[in-house]
Every structure is written in structure tokens, then in C-alpha cells.
Design an enzyme around this catalytic site. Structure first.
Site, PDB file in Angstrom:
ATOM      1  N   GLU A   1       0.625  -1.171   0.093  1.00  0.00           N
ATOM      2  CA  GLU A   1       0.140   0.167  -0.001  1.00  0.00           C
ATOM      3  C   GLU A   1       0.950   1.165  -0.018  1.00  0.00           C
ATOM      4  OE1 GLU A   1      -3.266   1.967   2.764  1.00  0.00           O
ATOM      5  OE2 GLU A   1      -2.228   0.067   3.529  1.00  0.00           O
TER       6      GLU A   1
ATOM      7  N   CYS B   1      -5.628  -3.151   2.245  1.00  0.00           N
ATOM      8  CA  CYS B   1      -5.395  -3.106   4.030  1.00  0.00           C
ATOM      9  C   CYS B   1      -6.671  -3.463   4.659  1.00  0.00           C
ATOM     10  CB  CYS B   1      -4.664  -2.118   4.310  1.00  0.00           C
ATOM     11  SG  CYS B   1      -3.620  -2.263   5.713  1.00  0.00           S
TER      12      CYS B   1
ATOM     13  N   LYS C   1      -9.290   2.289  -2.423  1.00  0.00           N
ATOM     14  CA  LYS C   1      -9.409   1.724  -1.070  1.00  0.00           C
ATOM     15  C   LYS C   1     -10.858   2.087  -0.443  1.00  0.00           C
ATOM     16  CE  LYS C   1      -7.115   1.227   3.547  1.00  0.00           C
ATOM     17  NZ  LYS C   1      -6.127   1.682   4.377  1.00  0.00           N
TER      18      LYS C   1
END
Length: 577
Positions: A44, A162, A126
Site C-alpha cells: 500500500e 489493507c 481503497k
């Protein structure tokens, strides 16, 4: 159908160093391609480093970041691996997007870019933005709202970032309904005690939910107070895991076959982008077994402290460090961490005895320096202290503190003279109750054990000596530094136990009060006297202003002082229980 060979590329980027990060990613991708990878996945925000914090509020940085992902695509093509499918985290922001009072970032996204053939061919944003603990992503980013599936010669890969895999009924569930064969998850997940096991528990739940393996790729390295431990792995059903190494840059490989699942192109509640890509020739595949992470908890903590210290020194452009060495356990431990981090020849210890310093303390400091092969000198402070005491007629606490301040001034003067970064040597227990002197022992650029409680300091010292013996080396820390009763030696016969409970008791109360946010009544249920709990709580509350001025250091516990725990300095509320 031939499985895809996917490389998990665990790298250590530097925040804001876009050109160097492009070069680092290109080198790792080229190595992965030469070893047979068809897909390479990076962590990330690997292109920008993580966290970039309020850098992303600067439009010029956002423009440079957006350009860097295109430069990376061209760099990969020039390096001869443009046919490798590379998935990398980056900061995405439309440079023409307006900045408003409700969105000063102009719609910045925490994105995963898919690079192929010298171009950015797809992007995933994300979805879940963590806004707890050390994370402030709702301040920085706009959440994504679509799923991305890559169809690579019939093997379907879903993307996640994540936090997206930490919650049920999220992107992994949607990707499961689409029938993907694996989920590629890009992460910037900082280390703390217990985090590796927690990750595996969470990922096991996502594998069960989505019905496909999850390839978890994490960053590695230190960034200010955060330490990323790598620990990239492949999670499959049951106990079938493929773990990678911790705290080192590394590339591990996983073969992803088509699972023969029922497939869909749409799923209720989500927009879906599907991208078809051609893989590199399968004939390039080579055998590559993953490395296994085998660090126990104490070894993980040590590696985190060393990694955080090393990367802070090097990433801010430093080379050498200096610290005060009193012969006590805290400075002894920091000296060894420093030597492991930057090399013994780059560590400069300074003994600064006052008239209250014992002979054994001076001897222990000198002996440790000899054992370790670090630089060491004595700079007595007695005459400096006398000048202040005589001029200002200091007594009591003022006289004690001026000794610490003379030591701090000495270290900072040597830092200015020789260019060393000064390391503060205070531990979490002392920091909690305010047993540090502002502009004294609290000076420095970095504090390697600021998140290490006193009882753990002793455990780490014994562990590191044991490791040395196992390696056939001389234990670096003299036994007397470990076994003697702790004392600041600022007045005759002074002992920490004069004003504090036993450290095992203190540390347990502090864990409950600081890390678990328990009140007096809850802590008393563990068997402690309410008056003792209130005393400790008052010390913690009153020392908040000191902690705000203390150097940063690596986070290793579930709740560290600093961005993890944000308390008001001016505060008149106290637990009435």
C-alpha cells in the site's frame, strides 16, 4: 490451465522520495520477472511511502505522485519487464479537482495501480478508511466505491487494500460472489505486539467468506514512529499458509491456479470493473520456495526497535548517533539497539558522571563500551552543575534536574560539533509517570525504547545477552547493569523504589490505565489499592505536557504515547472512583 506465478514484493520505501521509490520498485519487479513471476504485487502506497500525512494536501505533491506512477510504468517497460503485470500502491488525485472546506484533499485516493505494457491500465481505490489508533485516513482520502477484477489468461484476481480485508461484508465478500481465484491485498500495516497473529485470524475469516486465497503483501521498514514488519503471506483455507519473512526486504512467490468457481460479471450493491490482461510466457517459471518467518515475540520486538532506529537515522540523512551511558539498564539497552541498527563504529557513548554517580555505574558504562567496541568518552558534569547551583542557589528537585539538563546540554553540544543524532534513553514506564527532565534526559532526535515498559527493558536485555552467547559473542550488557536496583543517582542513596511501586506492579497498572483505558474501579478489581491507582493515574495525567515534547520512537505496543493516544494537556477531570 497453468497457474499464475505471483510475486509478493516486500520493499522499504521512503516517504516522498518518489524517484528513489520508482527505482526501488523497478529493481524488485525486474528481479521477480527474472525469477519467473508473471504478476508482481507491492504494498500500500509503496510508490509514495506511507503515511504521507498532510503532504497530500499540497497539490504539487499530488501532481508529482500521479506522474510518478506513469513514470514507473515507463521505467518497467524500459527495464525489460513491461510484460510483467505490476500492482502497486500510490496516491491518486485529480490535480484539477477543487479543494473545498469539506474536502481539502481534492478527492485524494489511496489507490492500487495496475501497470502493464508501459501504461497504467486499471486503478482500484481503497474502500474502508481506518480512522483510529495511528490512522487518520478519513482526513486524507476519499473512499472507493467499485470492485476491480483482473482476468489474466483465465485466472481472475481481485484487488483490495489493507483495511478492506479487516471487515466482513466488504470487498472480499463482493469479490467472492464474482468468483475470483485469489484476492491480492496491498498493505501498510504497522507492527505491534500480537499483530502478526491478529492478521492471520482476520485473513482466515476473509478466506472463508470469499472462498479464495488472499495474498497479503505488506511494507517493511521504519517511518517516524511506525515500523512495518513485512510479514507478507498467502492465506488459504484451513491451516494451509505460505508465510514470508519479517523486517527484511524480500520477494516470495505463490502459484495461483484457476479454482473452477462459478463466475459472475456483476454483483448486487457494487459497480465492477473487469480488465483482461495477457500474462508473460509460462515457460519462464522457476522453482522458488517461500521463506518462513520464525521470529518469536521477543525477537519481533527487538527487530522492530532496531528497524525503527536504523531507518529513522538513515532516512533523515544521519549516520552516527550519540547517547548518554550511565551504567544503568535503559542506556545499556539503547546502546545495543543503536549498535545493531547503525553499526558499533557509528555509536558514540558519553559517560557524564556527577558527584552522586557511583563508581560501579561509571565502570559498568565503560565496560559495556569496551565489550561492544563503540566509541566512548567521559565528560564529567560536576563543575557545570556547581556553576548553576552556585549562581541560582538551587536545592532539592531543582538541583537534581540541573544535573540532567547539564547532561542534555553536553550531548546536544557534541551533536552540533560532530553531527551525531542524539538518542534519548527513557522507557515507557518513566515517560508515563513523568520521570524525565524536560531539556535534560528528554533531549534527542529519537527515543528507541519510549514504547518499552521497564519490565520489558530487563527482559530484552537478558534476551539480547543470551543471543550473543548463542552466537559465540561476549554478552554486550554487563550483568551488574541488569541486576542492580535502578536509580537516577541525582542525590545520595536515591532509588526508583523511593517514590514508585515495584515495576511489575507499576507496569500492569499502566497497561490497564494507558493501553486499555480502564478506570480506577476497574483496575482495583485486579487487586490493587485504589490510593495507589489514583497516585499512578495522577502522575500519568500530569506528565502529558512532557510527553508532547519527548522525542518520537518506534511503536511496539497496542497503544503507544503519541498519535496512538491523544489526551488534552489542560485537563481538570480526574477519575472520581
Amino acid at each position: 490451465m497453468t497457474p499464475l506465478r505471483v510475486a509478493a514484493c516486500q520493499i522499504n520505501p521512503v516517504v516522498g522520495d518518489l524517484d528513489a521509490n520508482v527505482a526501488r520498485i523497478t529493481a524488485a519487479a525486474r528481479d521477480a520477472a527474472e525469477r519467473g513471476a508473471q504478476v508482481a504485487v507491492f504494498g500500500e502506497m509503496a510508490l509514495t511511502g506511507y503515511p504521507v500525512e498532510d503532504l497530500l494536501l499540497r497539490r504539487s505533491f499530488a501532481v508529482d505522485s500521479r506522474e510518478a506512477v506513469h513514470e514507473l510504468a515507463r521505467s518497467l517497460d524500459t527495464a525489460g519487464c513491461g510484460d510483467l503485470i505490476v500492482i502497486v500502491g500510490f496516491l491518486d488525485r485529480d490535480p484539477d479537482a477543487p479543494e473545498t472546506s469539506t474536502d481539502p484533499t481534492g478527492g485524494a485516493r489511496n489507490a492500487a495501480g495496475v501497470l502493464h505494457g508501459g501504461e497504467l491500465v486499471a486503478r482500484y481505490d481503497k474502500h474502508f478508511l481506518p480512522n483510529y489508533g495511528v490512522f487518520d485516513e478519513k482526513r486524507w482520502f476519499t473512499p472507493g466505491d467499485r470492485l476491480v477484477v483482473l482476468d489474466v489468461d483465465g485466472v481472475r484476481l481481485g484487488l483490495a487494500i489493507c483495511e478492506d480485508v479487516w471487515w466482513p461484508d466488504g470487498p472480499v465478500a463482493g469479490l467472492g460472489e464474482l468468483g475470483v481465484d485469489a484476492v491480492l491485498c496491498l498493505n501498510a500495516s504497522p507492527f505491534e505486539v500480537g499483530k502478526p497473529a491478529q492478521r492471520r485470524e482476520i485473513l482466515a475469516a476473509r478466506v472463508a467468506e470469499g472462498g479464495a486465497p488472499v495474498l497479503y503483501v505488506n511494507l517493511v521498514g521504519g517511518q517516524d514512529e511506525l515500523v512495518f514488519d513485512g510479514d507478507s503471506f498467502t492465506a488459504r483455507s484451513g491451516s494451509d499458509w505460505a508465510p514470508g519473512p519479517q523486517f527484511v526486504e524480500a520477494t516470495t512467490f505463490t502459484d495461483v491456479p484457476a479454482l473452477g468457481r462459478d463466475r459472475a460479471e456483476t454483483v448486487a450493491g457494487w459497480s465492477v470493473e473487469s480488465v483482461r490482461l495477457a500474462a508473460r510466457p509460462a515457460s519462464a517459471l522457476q522453482s522458488a520456495a517461500p521463506r518462513v518467518a520464525d521470529l518469536d515475540e521477543t525477537a519481533q520486538i527487538w527487530a522492530a526497535l532496531v528497524t525503527g532506529t536504523r531507518d529513522y537515522v538513515h532516512k533523515v540523512g544521519g549516520r552516527t548517533v550519540a547517547l548518554g551511558m550511565s551504567g544503568g539498564i535503559d542506556s545499556a539497552l539503547v546502546a545495543v539497539i543503536a549498535a545493531d541498527a547503525v553499526g558499533a563504529d557509528n555509536v558514540y557513548g558519553v559517560g557524564m558522571p556527577s558527584k552522586y554517580s557511583s563508581d560501579h555505574s561509571k565502570d559498568d558504562a565503560a565496560e559495556q563500551a569496551r565489550r561492544m567496541g563503540i566509541h566512548f568518552r567521559f565528560e564529567p558534569i560536576e563543575h557545570m552543575v556547581e556553576a548553576f547551583v552556585g549562581q541560582l542557589h538551587l536545592t532539592g528537585l531543582a538541583e537534581e534536574n540541573i544535573q540532567a539538563r547539564c547532561r542534555g546540554m553536553t550531548l546536544m553540544s557534541l551533536s552540533n560539533l560532530d553531527g551525531h543524532l542524539v538518542l534519548a534513553t527513557g522507557n515507557k514506564s518513566e515517560l508515563a509517570v513523568g520521570y524525565s527532565t524536560i531539556y535534560g534526559d528528554a533531549v534527542g532526535a529519537y527515543a528507541p525504547i519510549r514504547d518499552v515498559e521497564k519490565s520489558l527493558v530487563w527482559e530484552l536485555a537478558r534476551w539480547r545477552n543470551k543471543v550473543a552467547v548463542e552466537r559465540g559473542e561476549t554478552p554486550p550488557i554487563p550483568e551488574n547493569s541488569i541486576t542492580k536496583e535502578p536509580s537516577a543517582e541525582l542525590r545520595p542513596g536515591q532509588k526508583d523504589s523511593d517514590s514508585l511501586p515495584d515495576y511489575d506492579v507499576l507496569d500492569d497498572i499502566l497497561r490497564r490505565y494507558v493501553e486499555q483505558d480502564q478506570g480506577v474501579a476497574e483496575i482495583a478489581e485486579a487487586g490493587y489499592e485504589p490510593d495507589l491507582i489514583r497516585k499512578v493515574a495522577r502522575l500519568v495525567d500530569r506528565a502529558e505536557y512532557k510527553r508532547r515534547q519527548y522525542p518520537l520512537g518506534p511503536k511496539v505496543t497496542p497503544k503507544a504515547f503519541g498519535r496512538d493516544r491523544r489526551m488534552p494537556i489542560t485537563n481538570r477531570w480526574h477519575d472520581p472512583a
